[in-house]
Design an enzyme around this catalytic site. Sequence first.
Site, PDB file in Angstrom:
ATOM      1  N   THR A   1      -8.071  11.112   1.630  1.00 53.46           N
ATOM      2  CA  THR A   1      -6.838  10.972   2.403  1.00 53.46           C
ATOM      3  C   THR A   1      -5.864  12.047   1.933  1.00 53.46           C
ATOM      4  OG1 THR A   1      -5.943   9.470   0.743  1.00 53.46           O
ATOM      5  CG2 THR A   1      -7.082   8.463   2.623  1.00 53.46           C
TER       6      THR A   1
ATOM      7  N   TYR B   1       4.271   9.485 -10.281  1.00 53.51           N
ATOM      8  CA  TYR B   1       3.252   8.622  -9.706  1.00 53.51           C
ATOM      9  C   TYR B   1       2.636   7.722 -10.767  1.00 53.51           C
ATOM     10  CZ  TYR B   1      -1.112   7.242  -7.406  1.00 53.51           C
ATOM     11  OH  TYR B   1      -2.152   6.527  -6.884  1.00 53.51           O
TER      12      TYR B   1
ATOM     13  N   ASN C   1       0.810  -1.215   0.000  1.00 57.02           N
ATOM     14  CA  ASN C   1       0.000   0.000   0.000  1.00 57.02           C
ATOM     15  C   ASN C   1       0.850   1.275   0.000  1.00 57.02           C
ATOM     16  OD1 ASN C   1      -2.502   1.715   0.779  1.00 57.02           O
ATOM     17  ND2 ASN C   1      -1.084   2.023   2.490  1.00 57.02           N
TER      18      ASN C   1
END
Lengths: 255, 523
Positions: free
Chosen positions: A191, A154, A89
């Site tokens: 988040t 990313y 994760n």
Amino acid sequence: MARDDDRVKSGVALVTGAGRGLGRALARALASRGMRVAAVGRDAQSLAETANGSDRITPVIADVSDFDSLRHAFEEADALGPLTLLINNAALYPRCDIFDETPESFMQTTRVNLGGSFAATRMALDRMAETGFGRILNVATFADLHPLPASAAYSVSKGAARILTRALVADLADRFPDIVISDWMPGMLATRMGIPDGLAPDQSAKWGVELALWHDPALSGTSFEQAIEIPPPRGLKGRIKDRLLGRRRPLRRLD
Amino acid sequence: MSREITQRHWDVIVIGTGIGGGTTGRALAEAGRKVLFVEKGPAGHRSEQTPLSPGIFVPEARSARGFWPAEVRARVDGREARFFAPLGAGLGGSSVFYAATLERPEPHDLDHSEARPHPTGGWPVSWTEFAPWLDRAQALYRVCGTPDPLSETPCPNLAPPPPLSRGDQHLTERLRAQGLHPYALHSAIAHLPGCKGCLGFKCPHACKMDGRSAGVEPALATGNAALLDRCAVTRLLGDGQRITGLEARRAGEVLTLTADHVVLAGGALGSPRLCLASACETFPQGVANTSGLVGRGLMFHLNEMFAIWPGGTDPSPSKAIGLRDLYWREGQRLGMVQAMGVAASYGEIAWYLRGLVENSGLGRIPGAAGLSRIPAAIAAKLLGTAKIFVGLLEDLPYDDNRVLPPEGDSDEIAIDYRIHDELRARRRLFRREIARALRGQRKMFLTRRPELNFGHPSGTMRFGDDPARAVLRGDGRAHDVANLWGADAGFFPTSMGVNPSLGIAAQALRVADAINREGRDGA
């Protein structure tokens, strides 16, 4: 071969990036399903909050991009019991226009997102290949298909991690059918890495844990988004053939 | 650890860890000998469930899985073909993938008689001498099954089989009603709780008995044996009378290993290649090759595959039934018939039909292979689930059927093979007899052309009393090399009508016995 698999639950889960956000939610959800969890992260304070008095969650300090520290983390987790579940994760999402990225900063993000995922998987395999049993769940994203601006490192590194899942299946599926490896897209979350009006991580984590505890060789190489399986891409001819031969399986769901 | 293993002098080095090498090494280690197993491929992980897959073609991926990494280049009847054969190269050799069928030869496979003349005049060991070793091998491999009702010789050490599935019971009754004599196929599977019936793939438990679980692992457990894996022996070194050392390669390093005795168990294809590759001044024709027969006399069985639709709805595959009604017919050596362990559901029929299409002229039309899926789907729907059987037709030895010397250090295996007229004639007889025996059943032959079973090579290091017509003596020792032994399928002078595995295990025990009785100095 089951949902809520007893053999998975009887072992130890290792979750990376467990100090906040989705990783924290996953660690807590696994603990509430009865598993012992090695919660891996960089910050002791955050990990302590994740564990928050649960005696099933053990904070383990490591940086997934520092492979020696990760090796120590796995050794610490070994003391808890047999490793049956790894959730990859931990990730970085630096929002960086291309002119603000350097080759070094680009590769550092890659080292976390791709390198950390590979390293943790490789170390988990050392354990799982001994028993021939395990579950590896990779938290993934569709960012690779149409990268957003200011998201190159990313998008590239997370996209590569999905290819890694396919490469692992090519190397492992015939020899170790009971080491089940699959990808899961949690959706846009509220988040730090996600968006303010995203999904609550606890809600998404419920699906993630349901998938993580589902041990079925047929799941290797599959991708799920939130609660639903994503069927593999199939060309027009393939889809027509499937219809004619009556080959239609309903998509798996986690809810 | 490694240095300690590679630098000490061993009592015996066993090259290859298949059913031959594993069994010989175990018997030697259990008798107190210090044994080094040298295995070309990797030991692998014990929990693997790898099937033998022809689809994997990257050599490093094949090696990692314990498959022979390179292709076989076979010239059959003058026509060249390249393919990956069902051969292992790793701990347990080919046997870790096998279906564990350990069947006994018949007396006439070994003995010459007036009634049943033997093609080579008889093996150098009689049935009476060899049978007790078959019995011992059966015990070691925990073989279970029921005795062949047609057999005239006893069959001890046969554990009771697991109960037949409903479908197999039904099939057995139908075969009996045809006047045939089916029995529970002899198989080396312990049927532990959770047994997956690992036919064609590696067993992750000590349930399927093979060169690894019944050979190397018990040997290592004695403390008298060690295993050097990923280590290919490249040459046998010697002075013309004895082997003085082995040259081997491991992780890019060249090693020299020494022992009092060397046992060749690299398989009927691997062992002769090593002997031929070791040709030098002291062994001008190759090691142990004064007869010129190393590599020659190569035999495969022919597979006559057919499907039977016995009726009933049990879809589970049979690997439980054997029959020997066709072992000897009309004065000819034919072979036994076994259930093949695959259900002829859509998938398998399609595979065989695709093979037929590819081998015919239609194969060149793009997409033609895909068309074969339609009749297979229809066949599956209309006729229910068939059971696939294979008739193993004995192959006879010919000097010109051979495995060729390797080229350099290539792992490619080159074979020259001709299907002789008598084999074609026996094959036609076998197919007629199969059709006759199953008259009234719904059936279909799945092959048109002769299918060589490349998983059963034998005969290339044949044993015999005459050093001019044999490589090995009856006890397995090379005629012309005092401390070299053969313990793989190469020793067979005839191929019998059954799988080679039990015979290999029996001969491997005899080789270990002979070495044990010789004492340490190999006199």
